[in-house]
Design a protein around this motif. Sequence first.
Motif, PDB file in Angstrom:
ATOM      1  N   LYS A   1       0.826  -1.213   0.000  1.00  0.00           N
ATOM      2  CA  LYS A   1       0.000   0.000   0.000  1.00  0.00           C
ATOM      3  C   LYS A   1       0.858   1.260   0.000  1.00  0.00           C
ATOM      4  O   LYS A   1       0.520   2.250  -0.667  1.00  0.00           O
ATOM      5  CB  LYS A   1      -0.940  -0.016   1.206  1.00  0.00           C
TER       6      LYS A   1
ATOM      7  N   ASP B   1      -9.605   1.902   1.176  1.00  0.00           N
ATOM      8  CA  ASP B   1      -9.832   3.340   1.394  1.00  0.00           C
ATOM      9  C   ASP B   1     -11.130   3.817   0.751  1.00  0.00           C
ATOM     10  O   ASP B   1     -11.505   4.977   0.902  1.00  0.00           O
ATOM     11  CB  ASP B   1      -8.666   4.155   0.825  1.00  0.00           C
ATOM     12  N   TRP B   2     -11.791   2.921   0.006  1.00  0.00           N
ATOM     13  CA  TRP B   2     -13.008   3.262  -0.716  1.00  0.00           C
ATOM     14  C   TRP B   2     -14.198   2.544  -0.069  1.00  0.00           C
ATOM     15  O   TRP B   2     -14.033   1.592   0.688  1.00  0.00           O
ATOM     16  CB  TRP B   2     -12.900   2.819  -2.179  1.00  0.00           C
TER      17      TRP B   2
ATOM     18  N   GLY C   1      -5.200  -0.948  -1.571  1.00  0.00           N
ATOM     19  CA  GLY C   1      -5.707   0.413  -1.522  1.00  0.00           C
ATOM     20  C   GLY C   1      -7.209   0.534  -1.629  1.00  0.00           C
ATOM     21  O   GLY C   1      -7.762   1.601  -1.338  1.00  0.00           O
TER      22      GLY C   1
ATOM     23  N   GLU D   1       0.731   4.165  -2.838  1.00  0.00           N
ATOM     24  CA  GLU D   1       0.542   5.588  -2.510  1.00  0.00           C
ATOM     25  C   GLU D   1       1.664   6.451  -3.077  1.00  0.00           C
ATOM     26  O   GLU D   1       1.458   7.615  -3.406  1.00  0.00           O
ATOM     27  CB  GLU D   1       0.438   5.744  -0.999  1.00  0.00           C
TER      28      GLU D   1
END
Length: 380
Positions: free
Chosen positions: A352, A374-375, A371, A356
């Motif tokens: 991750k 995060d949604w 990742g 990023e």
Amino acid sequence: NVSNAIRIEAGVQWGEVYRLLSNFNLVAIGAASGTVSAVGGYLQGGGHSPLSRWKGLAADQILEYDVVTADGQRQTINACQNSDLFWALNGGGGGTYAIVLSAVVRTFPSPSIVATTYSVSAANATRYAKLIESFVEILPALADAGWSGYFDIVDLTLRALFHVPNGNLAALNAILNQFAANNSDLDFNSTNSFVIPSFYHYFALIMEPNNPTGDGFLVSSRLIPESIIRSKPAQVAEVFVQVKGQSTTGSILRGSLVAGGQVSNTTNRNNSINPGWRTALLRMACTQSWLDTTSQADQDFLAAQVLLRAEMLDKVLPVGSQPTCYANEAIPSEPNWQEKFFGSKVIYNQLKSIKEKYDPFGLFVCTNCVGSDDWTSDLN
């Protein structure tokens, strides 16, 4: 040391790669299904293969990527340039870090193939349980002899396709005959053993015609440690029978003898392959298909059963062990997917951080990819 390599562009399928390489008597470590995209999620997710025990997983063979990163820059990615991104792309999941335009992978002189197919059934559940126990007990001998292949545990039948790169037909038949002798009351008359001069001919004759596409389908998987299979075959067999497929419901328990061997070789550290692969012998997959006319409620029920059957496979592991699975063959509702798909939260967090770095605004996102936590669940 690399004698031969091939650059494969995005969109090319493994069947096309095998066909081209056969003109030069070469082979790459690729998928069993010819329509799988060669450099997409298959390669970036690790990539087990009919030849992975012989030379390692597909992601072990990558020498270089040509990519476009989220900032629009075209970059060369390898062990010397952008090595952190190279590590992440080699096993950390597709569709996550950059747009892959092509990949350079090792190729090898094609082996000849010695292979066997068989299907054997038992008359009742008690005898079938003994058959599966006998089969699991012989798996270490198959692994030690260099076998690879696939088997289905369904109803009261055991079906299998096994092969040995550069194998010996007499040695293969000796092991088969021992398995048949251990189950002499059962009918092994459907067994066929044969020699094929190259991997491509084997693929084209046996594998390519059975390409499993075009159906409503869910799968969950688990990587089963080699140590467990060798030390507790009766326990493993008991769980396999509990999780077996049922033809009346469209379910299958499919085992893939595609780990161990060179998959266990950890000298290549330029990849982020789930470490569960390095200690596994089998990838077990619980599959479920359904008709297009199946209601959404019934589909939801079947999906829950797929997940339940995978969790039942966890019973073979020591108490407190972290189950691992192959992210390319996993159910989206898998709980604790970060640890199961990538091996540990430490590895996931490392991946991750690389995402990023190269994709700070989350341009690349897919379900249960690095990742995506995060949604929201609908990726909005």
